[in-house]
Design a protein around this motif. Structure first.
Motif, PDB file in Angstrom:
ATOM      1  N   ASN A  95       0.852  -1.188   0.000  1.00 54.40           N
ATOM      2  CA  ASN A  95       0.000   0.000   0.000  1.00 54.40           C
ATOM      3  C   ASN A  95       0.895   1.248   0.000  1.00 54.40           C
ATOM      4  O   ASN A  95       0.667   2.184  -0.780  1.00 54.40           O
ATOM      5  CB  ASN A  95      -0.925  -0.026   1.225  1.00 54.40           C
ATOM      6  N   ASP A 151      -3.363   8.888   1.538  1.00 59.78           N
ATOM      7  CA  ASP A 151      -3.205   7.949   2.648  1.00 59.78           C
ATOM      8  C   ASP A 151      -2.796   6.584   2.115  1.00 59.78           C
ATOM      9  O   ASP A 151      -3.632   5.841   1.584  1.00 59.78           O
ATOM     10  CB  ASP A 151      -4.527   7.875   3.428  1.00 59.78           C
ATOM     11  N   ALA A 152      -1.514   6.265   2.264  1.00 56.62           N
ATOM     12  CA  ALA A 152      -0.996   4.971   1.798  1.00 56.62           C
ATOM     13  C   ALA A 152      -0.303   4.253   2.953  1.00 56.62           C
ATOM     14  O   ALA A 152       0.716   3.588   2.773  1.00 56.62           O
ATOM     15  CB  ALA A 152      -0.035   5.195   0.632  1.00 56.62           C
ATOM     16  N   LEU A 153      -0.866   4.399   4.153  1.00 58.05           N
ATOM     17  CA  LEU A 153      -0.232   3.766   5.318  1.00 58.05           C
ATOM     18  C   LEU A 153      -0.400   2.253   5.270  1.00 58.05           C
ATOM     19  O   LEU A 153       0.576   1.509   5.327  1.00 58.05           O
ATOM     20  CB  LEU A 153      -0.860   4.305   6.612  1.00 58.05           C
ATOM     21  N   VAL A 154      -1.634   1.796   5.206  1.00 61.99           N
ATOM     22  CA  VAL A 154      -1.923   0.364   5.165  1.00 61.99           C
ATOM     23  C   VAL A 154      -3.161   0.131   4.307  1.00 61.99           C
ATOM     24  O   VAL A 154      -4.077   0.950   4.299  1.00 61.99           O
ATOM     25  CB  VAL A 154      -2.261  -0.228   6.567  1.00 61.99           C
ATOM     26  N   VAL A 156      -5.550   5.184  -0.567  1.00 58.23           N
ATOM     27  CA  VAL A 156      -5.109   4.162  -1.507  1.00 58.23           C
ATOM     28  C   VAL A 156      -5.746   2.829  -1.098  1.00 58.23           C
ATOM     29  O   VAL A 156      -5.467   2.315  -0.013  1.00 58.23           O
ATOM     30  CB  VAL A 156      -3.568   4.038  -1.504  1.00 58.23           C
ATOM     31  N   LEU A 189      -7.868   1.381   0.591  1.00 56.37           N
ATOM     32  CA  LEU A 189      -8.775   1.467   1.743  1.00 56.37           C
ATOM     33  C   LEU A 189      -8.303   2.601   2.643  1.00 56.37           C
ATOM     34  O   LEU A 189      -7.103   2.859   2.726  1.00 56.37           O
ATOM     35  CB  LEU A 189      -8.725   0.167   2.561  1.00 56.37           C
ATOM     36  N   PRO A 190      -9.212   3.264   3.332  1.00 52.02           N
ATOM     37  CA  PRO A 190      -8.754   4.213   4.351  1.00 52.02           C
ATOM     38  C   PRO A 190      -7.981   3.419   5.408  1.00 52.02           C
ATOM     39  O   PRO A 190      -8.492   2.424   5.923  1.00 52.02           O
ATOM     40  CB  PRO A 190     -10.062   4.786   4.929  1.00 52.02           C
ATOM     41  N   SER A 191      -6.777   3.824   5.707  1.00 54.76           N
ATOM     42  CA  SER A 191      -5.935   3.031   6.601  1.00 54.76           C
ATOM     43  C   SER A 191      -6.599   2.840   7.951  1.00 54.76           C
ATOM     44  O   SER A 191      -7.097   3.783   8.555  1.00 54.76           O
ATOM     45  CB  SER A 191      -4.583   3.726   6.778  1.00 54.76           C
TER      46      SER A 191
HETATM   47  K   LIG Z   1      -4.560   3.245   2.723  1.00 57.98           K
END
Ligand SMILES: [K+]
Ligand SMILES: NC(=O)C1=CN([C@@H]2O[C@H](COP(=O)(O)OP(=O)(O)OC[C@H]3O[C@@H](n4cnc5c(N)ncnc54)[C@H](OP(=O)(O)O)[C@@H]3O)[C@@H](O)[C@H]2O)[C@@H](O)CC1
Length: 480
Positions: free
Chosen positions: A59, A119-122, A151, A153-155
């Protein structure tokens, strides 16, 4: 091939199949990141400064690719991520850094100057609720009031805390979190991007089907030019009791608006029903099959507003041996248990499903797919479990509706739905097709009326124009 609703595991399998088909995973990541960059450009055309927060997994890798493209398109970008990426994500990070874009630690996050946050945390690899610096970053992004593009899913979803996004770019396929609450509320607008994933990799008939305009259009019964009222489906509605006078009338209205040629309404004598002028009335001293035969129906909808007479009405109606929709007061275990293997559709809400499964309604609402499957297994009928979204089950098949909204949570809406499904059964559709098309069409009609203050009869009135829209290819699913 129908569209499927993915789980994280199913998406990983699809990913592996794509690789096995000769489609490198780095190519998918490149397409994913680029889709995210495009979404930023399309949805926030005035923004020039985009901050990306990325994690250690793929992600985060998508986030690095998005940052690279945004940088190349002239955006001011700032990228925050922990160290420790491997594989494709490490490659994507290197490719970004090759352009001289520095990646700073998450702890250093400074949102001053940002106009959009990616938002590409998880994503689908989330294994536990966000904590520590991840939870802090999510909280700060949410508190900033900045627009957020997530990205995949919302992390953090489906757990709390999680990022709240304005736009979520779903990659390759929709996941459960994109459809079911509370996660869905955190997604904002959802846009699905195929990221070039080969269709063959996405084939997964064991997963729930997502009802799409194309698939539902194909199920619409034809109306031949020489149709007459006896040839396109005669429906019997059986219900009504004391003050529940509207429910069966709404079912009758739904049946007519869904194309029934003739609708007969059977109800206990003396109940002051006011159905449409077009409905044939059949007042009965008692619920008896012989009396119901007079309707010469091809399908029956029973239980709407039937009160304590529900089980009796259902038993009499089922004696006719016709395809049937059982709703409301007909939904008692003894009655439904007698329907195994017959062309019967049941349309419980979570409370009624709880009664049929001897579980708590909250449990049903929290796990609707599992509950629908359990109902189908236990009773051997076609199940329409109403909710946001409505889910359907028959045998091993599961489906999730993609139309309708919370605006449809008003009195009488389910009665209209029962009438619609009964009309489709009377037109000759199999229970599984009648149930899926009925639910989809009913939701589509609701969407066309509005987002709040919907009345059930208005939704029924909107059915014909919703059908026209579906036929003329004017319906876009919510993820486009
Ligand atoms: K994400
Ligand atoms: N076809 C496809 O599907 C494609 C998918 N693609 C993308 O891949 C994504 C899935 O990637 P993925 O499998 O690497 O998982 P991902 O979401 O990055 O998370 C794993 C990382 O997060 C970490 N982590 C977990 N929980 C955490 C927590 N609570 N708090 C903090 N960290 C946590 C976990 O660390 P660990 O648990 O090992 O400590 C690990 O480092 C998918 O959503 C999509 O964006 C595209 O690139 C192309 C094609």
């Amino acid at each position: 091939m129908g569209m499927r609703l993915f789980t994280a595991d199913a998406m990983r399998r699809a990913d592996r199949r794509a690789v096995a088909l000769g489609y490198p995973s780095l190519l998918l990541m490149e397409a994913a990141g680029r889709a995210v960059a495009r979404a930023v450009r399309e949805h926030f055309p005035d923004a020039r400064a985009v901050w990306v927060v990325a994690g250690k997994g793929n992600n985060g890798g998508d986030g690095f690719v998005a940052a690279r493209w945004l940088f190349l398109w002239g955006y001011r970008v700032a990228v925050y991520a922990p160290d420790g990426q491997a594989g494709d994500a490490a490659q994507a990070r290197k490719a970004l850094e090759a352009h001289g874009v520095a990646v700073r630690p998450l702890e250093a996050l400074d949102l001053e100057g940002a106009e959009v946050v990616v938002d590409a945390l998880v994503g689908t690899g989330l294994s536990r609720p966000l904590a520590g610096v991840y939870a802090e970053v999510a909280a700060r992004v949410n508190a900033s009031g900045l627009p957020v593009v997530a990205v995949d899913l919302p992390s953090g979803v489906p757990f709390t805390p999680h990022v709240r996004a304005d736009v979520t770019v779903a990659l390759a396929g929709l996941k459960r979190e994109h459809l079911f609450y509370p996660a869905r509320a955190a997604c904002g607008r959802i846009v699905l991007d195929g990221i070039g994933m080969p269709e063959a990799a996405l084939e997964a008939p064991e997963l729930p089907e997502l009802l799409t305009p194309e698939a539902m259009r194909a199920l619409l019964p034809e109306r031949p030019g020489n149709a007459h009222k006896g040839s396109v489906g005669r429906v019997l509605v059986a219900g009504g009791y004391a003050t529940y006078t509207g429910a069966p009338a709404l079912a009758a209205l739904g049946a007519y608006r869904a194309g029934a040629g003739l609708v007969t309404l059977a109800y206990p004598e003396g109940v002051p029903l006011e159905p449409l002028l077009e409905v044939v009335r059949l007042p009965l001293a008692a619920w008896r099959a012989e009396a119901l035969r007079a309707a010469r129906a091809e399908a029956v909808a029973v239980g709407m507003g039937a009160g304590p007479g529900g089980p009796e009405a259902a038993r009499a109606a089922l004696e006719l041996g016709l395809p049937a929709v059982l709703d409301a007061d007909a939904l008692v275990p003894e009655v439904v248990a007698a329907c195994r293997g017959r062309p019967v559709v049941i349309t419980p809400h979570p409370g009624e499903a709880a009664r049929l499964l001897e579980r708590r309604a909250q449990e049903i609402a929290a796990h609707p797919l599992e509950a629908a499957r359990a109902l189908a297994e236990r009773y051997g009928v076609t199940v329409v479990l109403k909710g946001g979204p409505t889910v359907l089950a028959e045998g091993a098949h599961l489906a999730v509706n993609t139309t309708g909204s919370a605006a449809m949570a008003t009195g009488g809406m389910g009665d209209v739905l029962s009438g619609v499904i009964a009309a489709l059964l009377a037109a000759g559709l199999r229970p599984w097709d009648a149930a899926r098309l009925g639910v989809y069409w009913h939701g589509l009609a609701g969407d066309r009326v509005g987002r709040v203050g919907l009345l059930a009869h208005e939704v029924a009135e909107a059915l014909p124009q919703a059908r026209e829209a579906l036929i003329s290819d004017a319906v876009r699913p919510f993820w486009v």
